[in-house]
Scaffold this motif. Sequence first.
Motif, PDB file in Angstrom:
ATOM      1  N   SER A  45       0.849  -1.198   0.000  1.00 32.20           N
ATOM      2  CA  SER A  45       0.000   0.000   0.000  1.00 32.20           C
ATOM      3  C   SER A  45       0.880   1.243   0.000  1.00 32.20           C
ATOM      4  CB  SER A  45      -0.960   0.006   1.190  1.00 32.20           C
ATOM      5  OG  SER A  45      -0.257   0.050   2.399  1.00 32.20           O
ATOM      6  N   LYS A  97       0.948   5.454   0.446  1.00 26.18           N
ATOM      7  CA  LYS A  97       0.295   6.634   1.019  1.00 26.18           C
ATOM      8  C   LYS A  97       0.647   7.797   0.095  1.00 26.18           C
ATOM      9  CE  LYS A  97      -2.006   8.464   4.460  1.00 26.18           C
ATOM     10  NZ  LYS A  97      -3.416   8.229   4.577  1.00 26.18           N
ATOM     11  N   ASP A 104      -3.472  12.198   1.189  1.00 23.22           N
ATOM     12  CA  ASP A 104      -4.322  11.624   2.238  1.00 23.22           C
ATOM     13  C   ASP A 104      -4.900  10.268   1.855  1.00 23.22           C
ATOM     14  OD1 ASP A 104      -3.955  13.826   3.896  1.00 23.22           O
ATOM     15  OD2 ASP A 104      -5.654  14.912   3.034  1.00 23.22           O
ATOM     16  N   ASP A 105      -4.598   9.796   0.649  1.00 19.01           N
ATOM     17  CA  ASP A 105      -5.173   8.549   0.138  1.00 19.01           C
ATOM     18  C   ASP A 105      -4.216   7.375   0.330  1.00 19.01           C
ATOM     19  OD1 ASP A 105      -7.121  10.285  -0.699  1.00 19.01           O
ATOM     20  OD2 ASP A 105      -7.100   9.644  -2.799  1.00 19.01           O
ATOM     21  N   THR A 106      -4.798   6.196   0.468  1.00 19.26           N
ATOM     22  CA  THR A 106      -4.042   4.956   0.456  1.00 19.26           C
ATOM     23  C   THR A 106      -4.389   4.236  -0.839  1.00 19.26           C
ATOM     24  OG1 THR A 106      -4.085   4.803   2.853  1.00 19.26           O
ATOM     25  CG2 THR A 106      -3.638   2.767   1.645  1.00 19.26           C
ATOM     26  N   THR A 164      -3.564   0.774  -3.095  1.00 22.01           N
ATOM     27  CA  THR A 164      -3.010  -0.572  -2.952  1.00 22.01           C
ATOM     28  C   THR A 164      -2.607  -1.148  -4.310  1.00 22.01           C
ATOM     29  OG1 THR A 164      -5.223  -1.527  -3.036  1.00 22.01           O
ATOM     30  CG2 THR A 164      -4.313  -1.063  -0.845  1.00 22.01           C
ATOM     31  N   SER A 181       3.834  -1.742   6.379  1.00 21.12           N
ATOM     32  CA  SER A 181       3.630  -0.296   6.521  1.00 21.12           C
ATOM     33  C   SER A 181       3.424   0.340   5.146  1.00 21.12           C
ATOM     34  CB  SER A 181       4.832   0.345   7.229  1.00 21.12           C
ATOM     35  OG  SER A 181       6.006   0.165   6.477  1.00 21.12           O
ATOM     36  N   HIS A 182       2.762   1.485   5.164  1.00 20.11           N
ATOM     37  CA  HIS A 182       2.512   2.203   3.913  1.00 20.11           C
ATOM     38  C   HIS A 182       3.818   2.772   3.363  1.00 20.11           C
ATOM     39  CE1 HIS A 182      -1.765   1.972   4.537  1.00 20.11           C
ATOM     40  NE2 HIS A 182      -1.726   2.715   5.634  1.00 20.11           N
ATOM     41  N   THR A 197       5.280   5.820   1.526  1.00 19.46           N
ATOM     42  CA  THR A 197       4.898   7.204   1.269  1.00 19.46           C
ATOM     43  C   THR A 197       5.444   7.642  -0.085  1.00 19.46           C
ATOM     44  OG1 THR A 197       4.889   7.698   3.630  1.00 19.46           O
ATOM     45  CG2 THR A 197       5.019   9.574   2.117  1.00 19.46           C
ATOM     46  N   ASP A 225       5.711  10.963  -2.317  1.00 20.56           N
ATOM     47  CA  ASP A 225       5.612  12.418  -2.345  1.00 20.56           C
ATOM     48  C   ASP A 225       5.697  12.911  -3.786  1.00 20.56           C
ATOM     49  OD1 ASP A 225       5.549  12.704   0.502  1.00 20.56           O
ATOM     50  OD2 ASP A 225       7.716  12.353   0.539  1.00 20.56           O
ATOM     51  N   PRO A 230      -2.784  11.753  -5.608  1.00 18.88           N
ATOM     52  CA  PRO A 230      -3.406  10.426  -5.707  1.00 18.88           C
ATOM     53  C   PRO A 230      -3.948  10.143  -7.114  1.00 18.88           C
ATOM     54  CG  PRO A 230      -4.076  11.498  -3.676  1.00 18.88           C
ATOM     55  CD  PRO A 230      -3.325  12.523  -4.475  1.00 18.88           C
TER      56      PRO A 230
END
Length: 137
Positions: free
Chosen positions: A24, A26, A29-31, A33, A57-58, A60, A62, A66
Amino acid sequence: DKSPNSLSMKMLQLLENEDDVNVSFKVGDDTVTAHKWILKMNAPVLFDFCDENNEGSHITIDDTTPDVFRIVLRYVYGEEIPESATILDKDKDIISAADRFGIVGLKLAAEAILAESLVFRPNTVADWLVFADSKTC
């Protein structure tokens, strides 16, 4: 148009179905998968992010949105190229993400749509040249 039974359409259905996902991201603010083995085959740069991350863990992401990240994954899974209007709306964002994640086909498709649309105007040429140089377009 692709047949609903085509391999690329089935791959896109796999992306939309959260069964058996094992990674997943990040993004804002979205996850979002995905499946590591798809990334390993079609997006090795994204797969490398998975290898560098602790299991469970997600990851991240940047410097992208999304929506743009989902466009990248839809290309990775089903070689789906967004509609021209979407590319024109998110032009540099899509090219930057495709470049960052090594998704050459998406990057080339977005560049071609931009070139066809003649978004290069006298007042934007310098900006586009600097951008193109930075992304080796």
